[in-house]
Every structure is written in C-alpha cells, then in structure tokens.
Design a protein around this motif. Structure first.
Motif, mmCIF file in Angstrom:
data_model
loop_
_atom_site.group_PDB
_atom_site.id
_atom_site.type_symbol
_atom_site.label_atom_id
_atom_site.label_comp_id
_atom_site.label_asym_id
_atom_site.label_seq_id
_atom_site.Cartn_x
_atom_site.Cartn_y
_atom_site.Cartn_z
ATOM 1 N N UNK A 52 0.842 -1.194 0.000
ATOM 2 C CA UNK A 52 0.000 0.000 0.000
ATOM 3 C C UNK A 52 0.880 1.248 0.000
ATOM 4 N N UNK A 53 0.457 2.223 -0.783
ATOM 5 C CA UNK A 53 1.166 3.495 -0.825
ATOM 6 C C UNK A 53 0.874 4.275 0.456
ATOM 7 N N UNK A 54 1.800 5.152 0.808
ATOM 8 C CA UNK A 54 1.645 6.005 1.989
ATOM 9 C C UNK A 54 1.813 7.464 1.578
ATOM 10 N N UNK A 55 1.530 8.344 2.519
ATOM 11 C CA UNK A 55 1.693 9.783 2.271
ATOM 12 C C UNK A 55 3.100 10.115 1.766
ATOM 13 N N UNK A 56 4.087 9.361 2.231
ATOM 14 C CA UNK A 56 5.476 9.611 1.822
ATOM 15 C C UNK A 56 5.701 9.313 0.342
ATOM 16 N N UNK A 57 4.771 8.613 -0.297
ATOM 17 C CA UNK A 57 4.913 8.252 -1.704
ATOM 18 C C UNK A 57 4.315 9.281 -2.666
ATOM 19 N N UNK A 58 3.602 10.265 -2.151
ATOM 20 C CA UNK A 58 2.858 11.182 -3.026
ATOM 21 C C UNK A 58 3.770 11.895 -4.027
ATOM 22 N N UNK A 59 4.877 12.457 -3.575
ATOM 23 C CA UNK A 59 5.758 13.175 -4.504
ATOM 24 C C UNK A 59 6.311 12.252 -5.580
ATOM 25 N N UNK A 60 6.707 11.039 -5.196
ATOM 26 C CA UNK A 60 7.243 10.094 -6.167
ATOM 27 C C UNK A 60 6.159 9.642 -7.154
ATOM 28 N N UNK A 61 4.941 9.456 -6.672
ATOM 29 C CA UNK A 61 3.846 9.091 -7.565
ATOM 30 C C UNK A 61 3.527 10.215 -8.539
ATOM 31 N N UNK A 62 3.515 11.450 -8.051
ATOM 32 C CA UNK A 62 3.267 12.585 -8.938
ATOM 33 C C UNK A 62 4.344 12.654 -10.027
ATOM 34 N N UNK A 63 5.600 12.451 -9.651
ATOM 35 C CA UNK A 63 6.686 12.452 -10.630
ATOM 36 C C UNK A 63 6.517 11.305 -11.628
ATOM 37 N N UNK A 64 6.107 10.139 -11.138
ATOM 38 C CA UNK A 64 5.866 8.998 -12.015
ATOM 39 C C UNK A 64 4.769 9.331 -13.025
ATOM 40 N N UNK A 65 3.647 9.887 -12.562
ATOM 41 C CA UNK A 65 2.555 10.248 -13.454
ATOM 42 C C UNK A 65 3.030 11.243 -14.518
ATOM 43 N N UNK A 66 3.771 12.267 -14.083
ATOM 44 C CA UNK A 66 4.254 13.275 -15.034
ATOM 45 C C UNK A 66 5.239 12.683 -16.032
ATOM 46 N N UNK A 67 6.159 11.848 -15.546
ATOM 47 C CA UNK A 67 7.122 11.216 -16.447
ATOM 48 C C UNK A 67 6.417 10.318 -17.457
ATOM 49 N N UNK A 68 5.424 9.576 -16.995
ATOM 50 C CA UNK A 68 4.689 8.702 -17.891
ATOM 51 C C UNK A 68 3.939 9.517 -18.944
ATOM 52 N N UNK B 267 4.673 12.469 -20.052
ATOM 53 C CA UNK B 267 5.670 13.011 -20.987
ATOM 54 C C UNK B 267 6.082 11.943 -21.996
ATOM 55 N N UNK B 268 6.313 10.739 -21.504
ATOM 56 C CA UNK B 268 6.695 9.621 -22.365
ATOM 57 C C UNK B 268 5.584 9.322 -23.380
ATOM 58 N N UNK B 269 4.351 9.258 -22.907
ATOM 59 C CA UNK B 269 3.228 8.968 -23.797
ATOM 60 C C UNK B 269 3.075 10.048 -24.866
ATOM 61 N N UNK B 270 3.263 11.289 -24.472
ATOM 62 C CA UNK B 270 3.141 12.401 -25.416
ATOM 63 C C UNK B 270 4.222 12.328 -26.500
ATOM 64 N N UNK B 271 5.410 11.872 -26.117
ATOM 65 C CA UNK B 271 6.530 11.789 -27.050
ATOM 66 C C UNK B 271 6.496 10.524 -27.908
ATOM 67 N N UNK B 272 5.715 9.547 -27.508
ATOM 68 C CA UNK B 272 5.657 8.267 -28.206
ATOM 69 C C UNK B 272 4.215 8.008 -28.648
ATOM 70 N N UNK B 273 3.706 6.818 -28.424
ATOM 71 C CA UNK B 273 2.310 6.515 -28.746
ATOM 72 C C UNK B 273 1.505 6.540 -27.446
ATOM 73 N N UNK B 274 0.533 7.426 -27.384
ATOM 74 C CA UNK B 274 -0.274 7.589 -26.177
ATOM 75 C C UNK B 274 -1.495 6.678 -26.239
ATOM 76 N N UNK B 275 -1.240 5.391 -26.008
ATOM 77 C CA UNK B 275 -2.323 4.409 -26.080
ATOM 78 C C UNK B 275 -3.439 4.713 -25.099
ATOM 79 N N UNK B 276 -3.092 5.137 -23.888
ATOM 80 C CA UNK B 276 -4.109 5.364 -22.859
ATOM 81 C C UNK B 276 -4.899 6.640 -23.088
#
Length: 173
Positions: free
Chosen positions: A5-21, A23-32
């Motif tokens: 389970x994620x915790x409050x301490x994971x919020x910044x890392x999750x936000x960075x993951x979402x943004x990185x993903x 960015x990746x989708x925008x630069x490649x094929x954005x299937x989702x």
C-alpha cells in the motif's frame, strides 16, 4: 518486486511517475490517451492513499508502477450486463494502472494485475472490473491474456474526443 500500500510519503514520487509517464506517452504513442495535468495527477495519488486503495510496486526502493483497487465503478458500467450480479462491495474496480517508462516491458503491469487478482481473492471479492480506452491495445492484450472477458463498449462521458469509447472487462473470481 514488492507490492505494498502506498503512503503519504509516496505522493511526490507518484506525482513524478505520473508526469514522467505522461511526458513519455506524449513523445511516443499515447495508447491510454492520458493528458499531463489532467490525469493521472497528484490528486489521483492523494485520493488513492486517503482511500487506502492505492498500491505501489517497488523495484530497488523505486516505485516502478501503481494500481488503484476500489469499489467505485464509472456510471457507464450500468450499461452492460456483467458476468456476476453483485453489489460493488464485493467487486474490485481497477483504476490508474501505471508503469514507469523506465520499467516498461519488464513485467510490472502483469505483476500488478496478478497482485490485484490475488488481493481480490483474499478479500473474498466476486469479480474484478475495469475500463480501458479502445485505443490502448497493449493494455487490452494484457487483460485478455490474463483471462479478463470483454463485456461491452461504453462512453464514459469524459468530454475528450480521443477518450470517448472504453471497453469494459471483467474477471470472475
């Protein structure tokens, strides 16, 4: 790979993951069809953590992916006939299955889906349901490989032309 389970301490890392993903989708094929700044965003992680239903998969203490498992269907789920007639207290709905671009093609998505299945069995759920953009062929292939059954196609009402139609899938437990 560790799923927990994620915790409050994971919020910044999750936000960075979402943004990185996104960015990746925008630069490649954005299937989702996800849009940076719209979905998924920091608030997605906060809501999942506050709801005690956001799980992260870690590789070497880095979040490589995440998944939200709750009992909250989209309204359009009412438009199809499901394989089991049960209250949503007995059904998990998968939301926001995310894999970091750094860990794509390494089994992270499959591992998160396997975790969801095992967790749902432990929680005595009757099925797992999800929706996926009709354009997201990699995710559709994964779900079908894992035994999810196609139940119908619906409009989730998201008001984005590229995100009009979604396939609904269910895995009976």
């Amino acid at each position: 790979m560790i799923v927990e389970k994620a915790t409050q301490e994971d919020i910044n890392e999750l936000e960075a993951l979402y943004n990185n993903l996104n960015d990746y989708l925008e630069a490649n094929v954005n299937y989702s069809g996800w849009i940076k700044g719209v979905y998924p965003i920091r608030e997605t992680a906060i809501k999942g953590i506050e709801g005690d239903n956001l799980f992260v998969l870690r590789i070497d203490n880095t979040i490589a992916g995440s998944i939200i498992l709750n009992n909250e269907p989209e309204k359009a789920y009412d438009e199809v006939e499901w394989g089991v007639d049960a209250d949503y207290k007995e059904i998990f709905v998968i939301h926001t299955l995310v894999v970091s671009p750094q860990y794509m093609q390494q089994g992270v998505g499959c591992e998160l889906m396997t975790f969801a299945h095992e967790y749902a069995l432990k929680q005595n759920m009757k099925s797992i349901r999800l929706d996926v953009s009709i354009h997201n062929m990699p995710a559709i292939a994964l779900y079908e490989k894992l035994g999810y059954k196609y139940m119908g196609t619906v409009d989730l009402g998201l008001n984005y032309a590229h995100l009009k139609w979604f396939k609904l899938y269910e895995l009976l437990l």
